[in-house]
Design a protein around this motif. Structure first.
Motif, mmCIF file in Angstrom:
data_model
loop_
_atom_site.group_PDB
_atom_site.id
_atom_site.type_symbol
_atom_site.label_atom_id
_atom_site.label_comp_id
_atom_site.label_asym_id
_atom_site.label_seq_id
_atom_site.Cartn_x
_atom_site.Cartn_y
_atom_site.Cartn_z
ATOM 1 N N ASN A 55 0.810 -1.232 0.000
ATOM 2 C CA ASN A 55 0.000 0.000 0.000
ATOM 3 C C ASN A 55 0.843 1.283 0.000
ATOM 4 O O ASN A 55 2.062 1.244 0.009
ATOM 5 N N SER A 56 0.137 2.403 -0.034
ATOM 6 C CA SER A 56 0.782 3.704 -0.262
ATOM 7 C C SER A 56 1.036 4.453 1.052
ATOM 8 O O SER A 56 0.708 3.957 2.134
ATOM 9 N N LEU A 57 1.584 5.625 0.932
ATOM 10 C CA LEU A 57 1.865 6.502 2.074
ATOM 11 C C LEU A 57 0.544 6.939 2.729
ATOM 12 O O LEU A 57 -0.345 7.464 2.049
ATOM 13 N N ALA B 81 -5.164 18.944 1.302
ATOM 14 C CA ALA B 81 -4.314 18.899 0.103
ATOM 15 C C ALA B 81 -4.070 17.450 -0.315
ATOM 16 O O ALA B 81 -4.141 17.106 -1.504
ATOM 17 N N ILE B 82 -3.816 16.588 0.666
ATOM 18 C CA ILE B 82 -3.537 15.183 0.338
ATOM 19 C C ILE B 82 -4.785 14.519 -0.258
ATOM 20 O O ILE B 82 -4.722 13.850 -1.287
ATOM 21 N N LEU B 83 -5.941 14.742 0.384
ATOM 22 C CA LEU B 83 -7.171 14.105 -0.122
ATOM 23 C C LEU B 83 -7.517 14.606 -1.528
ATOM 24 O O LEU B 83 -8.082 13.859 -2.332
ATOM 25 N N SER B 84 -7.160 15.853 -1.823
ATOM 26 C CA SER B 84 -7.479 16.362 -3.171
ATOM 27 C C SER B 84 -6.567 15.723 -4.224
ATOM 28 O O SER B 84 -6.910 15.710 -5.402
ATOM 29 N N ARG B 85 -5.418 15.180 -3.799
ATOM 30 C CA ARG B 85 -4.571 14.439 -4.744
ATOM 31 C C ARG B 85 -5.010 12.970 -4.819
ATOM 32 O O ARG B 85 -4.903 12.340 -5.853
ATOM 33 N N TRP B 86 -5.498 12.454 -3.693
ATOM 34 C CA TRP B 86 -5.879 11.031 -3.641
ATOM 35 C C TRP B 86 -7.126 10.734 -4.473
ATOM 36 O O TRP B 86 -7.247 9.652 -5.036
ATOM 37 N N GLY C 101 -3.086 13.765 -8.651
ATOM 38 C CA GLY C 101 -2.292 14.969 -8.396
ATOM 39 C C GLY C 101 -0.953 14.651 -7.746
ATOM 40 O O GLY C 101 -0.141 15.550 -7.510
ATOM 41 N N SER C 102 -0.694 13.397 -7.412
ATOM 42 C CA SER C 102 0.575 13.040 -6.762
ATOM 43 C C SER C 102 1.562 12.452 -7.769
ATOM 44 O O SER C 102 2.725 12.847 -7.815
ATOM 45 N N THR C 103 1.110 11.477 -8.525
ATOM 46 C CA THR C 103 1.947 10.867 -9.579
ATOM 47 C C THR C 103 1.109 10.894 -10.864
ATOM 48 O O THR C 103 0.457 9.902 -11.212
ATOM 49 N N GLY D 165 -8.156 9.474 -8.922
ATOM 50 C CA GLY D 165 -6.983 10.221 -8.487
ATOM 51 C C GLY D 165 -5.829 9.258 -8.217
ATOM 52 O O GLY D 165 -5.578 8.347 -8.999
ATOM 53 N N HIS D 166 -5.204 9.449 -7.040
ATOM 54 C CA HIS D 166 -3.991 8.685 -6.704
ATOM 55 C C HIS D 166 -4.310 7.257 -6.240
ATOM 56 O O HIS D 166 -3.410 6.429 -6.191
ATOM 57 N N LEU D 167 -5.562 7.005 -5.882
ATOM 58 C CA LEU D 167 -5.912 5.681 -5.355
ATOM 59 C C LEU D 167 -7.006 5.025 -6.211
ATOM 60 O O LEU D 167 -8.139 4.825 -5.747
HETATM 61 O O1 LIG Z 1 1.233 7.999 -1.915
HETATM 62 C C1 LIG Z 1 2.447 7.777 -1.768
HETATM 63 O O2 LIG Z 1 2.851 6.662 -1.377
HETATM 64 C C2 LIG Z 1 3.457 8.856 -2.043
HETATM 65 C C3 LIG Z 1 3.010 9.899 -2.987
HETATM 66 C C4 LIG Z 1 2.293 11.023 -2.327
HETATM 67 O O3 LIG Z 1 2.910 12.006 -2.050
HETATM 68 C C5 LIG Z 1 0.871 10.912 -2.037
HETATM 69 C C6 LIG Z 1 0.282 12.243 -1.646
HETATM 70 O O4 LIG Z 1 0.031 13.050 -2.523
HETATM 71 O O5 LIG Z 1 0.146 12.489 -0.478
#
Ligand SMILES: O=C(O)CCC(=O)CC(=O)O
Length: 267
Positions: free
Chosen positions: A28-30, A148-153, A213-215, A239-241
């Motif tokens: 899993n992720s960060l 900010a994190i949830l808006s990328r996730w 928004g993260s990768t 998003g990121h997930l």
């Molecule tokens: O999700 C990860 O494992 C690292 C990438 C990251 O920075 C996720 C986020 O945008 O918080």
């Protein structure tokens, strides 16, 4: 509950499915624990042997003091597979989990037959961006960055239409121990796998979310481009997930890849 001491750290893990089944390790992720895969698993081919674990500092695993190093995270993934004695597995890694997968494939090719790199890259962010994040968390805790994190996730549509679920993921993120979260930020900050991933030749599927928004997709595609023959799959409306937001799409891509690589294994 299954706990094993790996590399001196108590690692929470779960293994389900028949011993004879194709073994798949999920990483899993960060800021998430292994429940991040919950919606994908029931959609996988019947008989899949699923191995999940919480990396150090996350979920129910032990949380050593920060900083962490990618080498330790890779050693714990390898140590868990050695402990379980499952032989070569398909590794599915999300974000930092995808970096652990790349490291594992490079360090212990005897353990990895194929990999799925979801929303990840050989190098994520810049050292400065990670230093800033670490500093902000030391000042205000993870809660200071949660919006900010949830808006990328998650895509905007998910955030607006599924507030109860969003609250659950928010709780998972904010309950991550600070040392666990920051420890992994240090590991990502110091990680550049471009050279070692560029030497990999194993079957690889890269997955990206069109609203990540993260990768972002181009970054994921760039990493896929390092590995000869790697395929790229874009998940729309994620998003990121994507495993949370579009589990059917992710499970279908995984199932297809499992079929393709099953043929490779039999040769
Ligand atoms: O999700 C990860 O494992 C690292 C990438 C990251 O920075 C996720 C986020 O945008 O918080």
């Amino acid at each position: 509950m299954q706990i094993a001491t790996i590399n001196g750290v108590k690692i929470h893990h779960a293994v389900t499915g028949p011993e004879s089944g194709r073994a798949v390790l999920f990483i899993n992720s960060l800021g998430t624990d292994f429940r991040v895969w919950d919606r994908v698993l029931p959609l996988l081919p019947e008989g899949t042997r699923v191995i999940r674990y919480d990396k150090r500092g996350h979920g129910l695993s032990e949380c050593p003091a920060a900083p962490y190093f990618m080498g330790d995270l890779v050693a714990e993934a390898a140590g868990l597979l050695d402990h379980l004695g499952v032989g070569r597995v398909l590794v599915v890694g999300l974000s930092i989990g995808g970096q652990i997968a790349q490291g594992l494939a490079a360090e212990r090719p005897d353990l990895v037959e194929a990999m799925v790199l979801s929303n990840t890259a050989a190098k994520i962010g810049t050292p400065d961006s990670w230093d800033t994040r670490i500093e902000e968390i030391h000042k205000g805790g993870i809660a200071a960055l949660e919006e900010a994190i949830l808006s990328r996730w998650f895509s905007r549509a998910f955030r607006e239409s599924r507030p109860e679920e969003l609250a659950g993921w928010r709780h998972m993120l904010c309950r991550t121990p600070e040392d666990g979260y920051v420890g992994c930020c240090y590991a990502i900050k110091d990680t550049d796998l471009v050279e070692s991933t560029g030497r990999l030749t194993l079957p690889t599927l890269a997955i990206a979310g069109d609203e990540d928004g993260s990768t972002p997709p181009d970054l994921v595609r760039e990493t896929a481009g390092l590995i000869p023959g790697a395929r790229f799959h874009l998940v729309r409306g994620a998003g990121h997930l994507p495993c949370v937001e579009q589990p059917a799409d992710v499970a279908a891509a995984l199932t297809e890849f499992m079929k393709e690589t099953a043929l490779v294994r039999e040769i």
